[in-house]
Design an enzyme around this catalytic site. Structure first.
Site, PDB file in Angstrom:
ATOM      1  N   ASP A 150       1.050 -15.359   9.874  1.00 29.24           N
ATOM      2  CA  ASP A 150      -0.183 -15.616  10.575  1.00 29.24           C
ATOM      3  C   ASP A 150       0.180 -16.270  11.540  1.00 29.24           C
ATOM      4  O   ASP A 150       0.432 -17.913  11.269  1.00 29.24           O
ATOM      5  CB  ASP A 150      -1.539 -15.837   9.246  1.00 29.24           C
ATOM      6  CG  ASP A 150      -2.556 -15.442   9.864  1.00 29.24           C
ATOM      7  OD1 ASP A 150      -2.563 -15.459  11.557  1.00 29.24           O
ATOM      8  OD2 ASP A 150      -3.686 -15.108   9.378  1.00 29.24           O
ATOM      9  N   THR A 162      10.574  -5.442  10.103  1.00 27.31           N
ATOM     10  CA  THR A 162       9.743  -5.203   9.412  1.00 27.31           C
ATOM     11  C   THR A 162       7.976  -4.757  10.224  1.00 27.31           C
ATOM     12  O   THR A 162       8.907  -4.310  11.758  1.00 27.31           O
ATOM     13  CB  THR A 162       8.869  -6.510   9.266  1.00 27.31           C
ATOM     14  OG1 THR A 162       8.444  -6.939   9.900  1.00 27.31           O
ATOM     15  CG2 THR A 162       9.517  -6.787   7.920  1.00 27.31           C
ATOM     16  N   ARG A 163       6.821  -3.602   9.960  1.00 25.88           N
ATOM     17  CA  ARG A 163       6.355  -2.471  10.278  1.00 25.88           C
ATOM     18  C   ARG A 163       5.590  -4.114  11.071  1.00 25.88           C
ATOM     19  O   ARG A 163       5.289  -4.102  11.918  1.00 25.88           O
ATOM     20  CB  ARG A 163       4.602  -2.637   9.054  1.00 25.88           C
ATOM     21  CG  ARG A 163       4.813  -3.112   8.389  1.00 25.88           C
ATOM     22  CD  ARG A 163       4.270  -2.932   7.275  1.00 25.88           C
ATOM     23  NE  ARG A 163       3.478  -3.622   6.810  1.00 25.88           N
ATOM     24  CZ  ARG A 163       1.842  -3.475   6.653  1.00 25.88           C
ATOM     25  NH1 ARG A 163       1.431  -3.220   7.699  1.00 25.88           N
ATOM     26  NH2 ARG A 163       0.962  -4.131   5.589  1.00 25.88           N
ATOM     27  N   GLU A 166       7.114  -6.777  12.740  1.00 22.76           N
ATOM     28  CA  GLU A 166       8.237  -7.549  13.780  1.00 22.76           C
ATOM     29  C   GLU A 166       8.546  -5.071  14.782  1.00 22.76           C
ATOM     30  O   GLU A 166       8.099  -5.822  16.237  1.00 22.76           O
ATOM     31  CB  GLU A 166       9.490  -7.459  14.084  1.00 22.76           C
ATOM     32  CG  GLU A 166      10.573  -7.281  14.827  1.00 22.76           C
ATOM     33  CD  GLU A 166      12.712  -8.045  14.139  1.00 22.76           C
ATOM     34  OE1 GLU A 166      11.847  -9.067  14.257  1.00 22.76           O
ATOM     35  OE2 GLU A 166      12.804  -6.804  14.174  1.00 22.76           O
TER      36      GLU A 166
END
Length: 237
Positions: free
Chosen positions: A143, A216-217, A219
């Site tokens: 985050d 990853t999603r 990224e």
């Protein structure tokens, strides 16, 4: 940092992230009901381990080397690493229950047996991991807390880095991926102060992903929105 809870002895810790998002699918609810408890690393929480007794990682993973992923999101990277590195055990910490449910589904599909999951704050897990027990740690697209007044909530602060460095073995690798330039700045300021060396020798070392990386999603979203990923590798001194 933390204030003592006089009823339980547990430290009081602010937690600012999401715990749950949109409703879970029936299959995801089943994963949580049927699989989560058996994939627990052991008694982590203060309610079940108030004395903060260390986890027995040898019993948990049969003497295998142990890695840790902090905030595994939807679990793509964690399952990928577990699949291509069956010789290690991997613990993932993630308080967002929707992400935990997604990971459980991926574990079922992949059939890997070398993953354990702490569905909560990584700091509670740090309390019970033995000192010098983790060989590799991952912090991937954490985050960003973009507002300056919220930078103290970021993972790359003493509250998280001090216990992290204690549980890592000498020479352990710590990988950080982020698409936020100011997060890179804070990471490069704070992580070396806590006993790590940055291993980059040339620009490609932080611009190109690791050889065993899977995008990853998070990224993919960053790339769609025009942000540049950065890949930082540190080693504990």
């Amino acid at each position: 940092m933390s204030k003592a809870n006089h009823n339980s002895g547990a430290p009081w810790r602010n937690f600012y992230g999401r715990i749950k998002g949109k409703g879970l699918r029936k299959s995801q609810e089943a994963y949580l009901e049927e699989d989560l408890e058996k994939l627990s690393p052991g008694p982590v929480g203060w309610d079940v381990n108030p004395d903060r007794n260390p986890l027995d990682l040898n019993a948990l993973f049969g003497g295998r080397e142990v890695w840790l992923e902090v905030g595994f999101g939807g679990g793509e990277h964690l399952v990928h690493q577990a699949t291509i590195h069956p010789e290690v055990g991997i613990i993932g910490a993630e308080p967002y229950i929707n992400g935990v449910a997604m990971l459980l589904g991926k574990i079922r599909e992949a059939g890997c047996d070398n993953v354990r999951i702490h569905p909560g704050d990584a700091r509670d897990l740090f309390d019970v991991l033995p000192e010098g027990s983790i060989s590799r740690a991952f912090l991937l697209y954490p985050d960003p807390w973009p507002k300056k007044k919220h930078h103290r909530r970021r993972f790359v602060t003493p509250e998280h880095l001090e216990p992290l460095v204690k549980i890592l073995k000498p020479g352990a690798i710590f990988r950080v991926a982020t698409d936020i330039p100011d997060y890179v700045r804070q990471t490069l300021e704070q992580v070396p102060r806590h006993g790590f060396d940055w291993l980059a020798e040339r620009p490609a070392d932080w611009r190109e992903p690791w050889d065993d990386w899977i995008s990853t999603r998070y990224e993919q979203k960053a790339l769609r929105e025009g942000r540049t990923p950065h890949y930082l590798t540190f080693r504990k001194r």
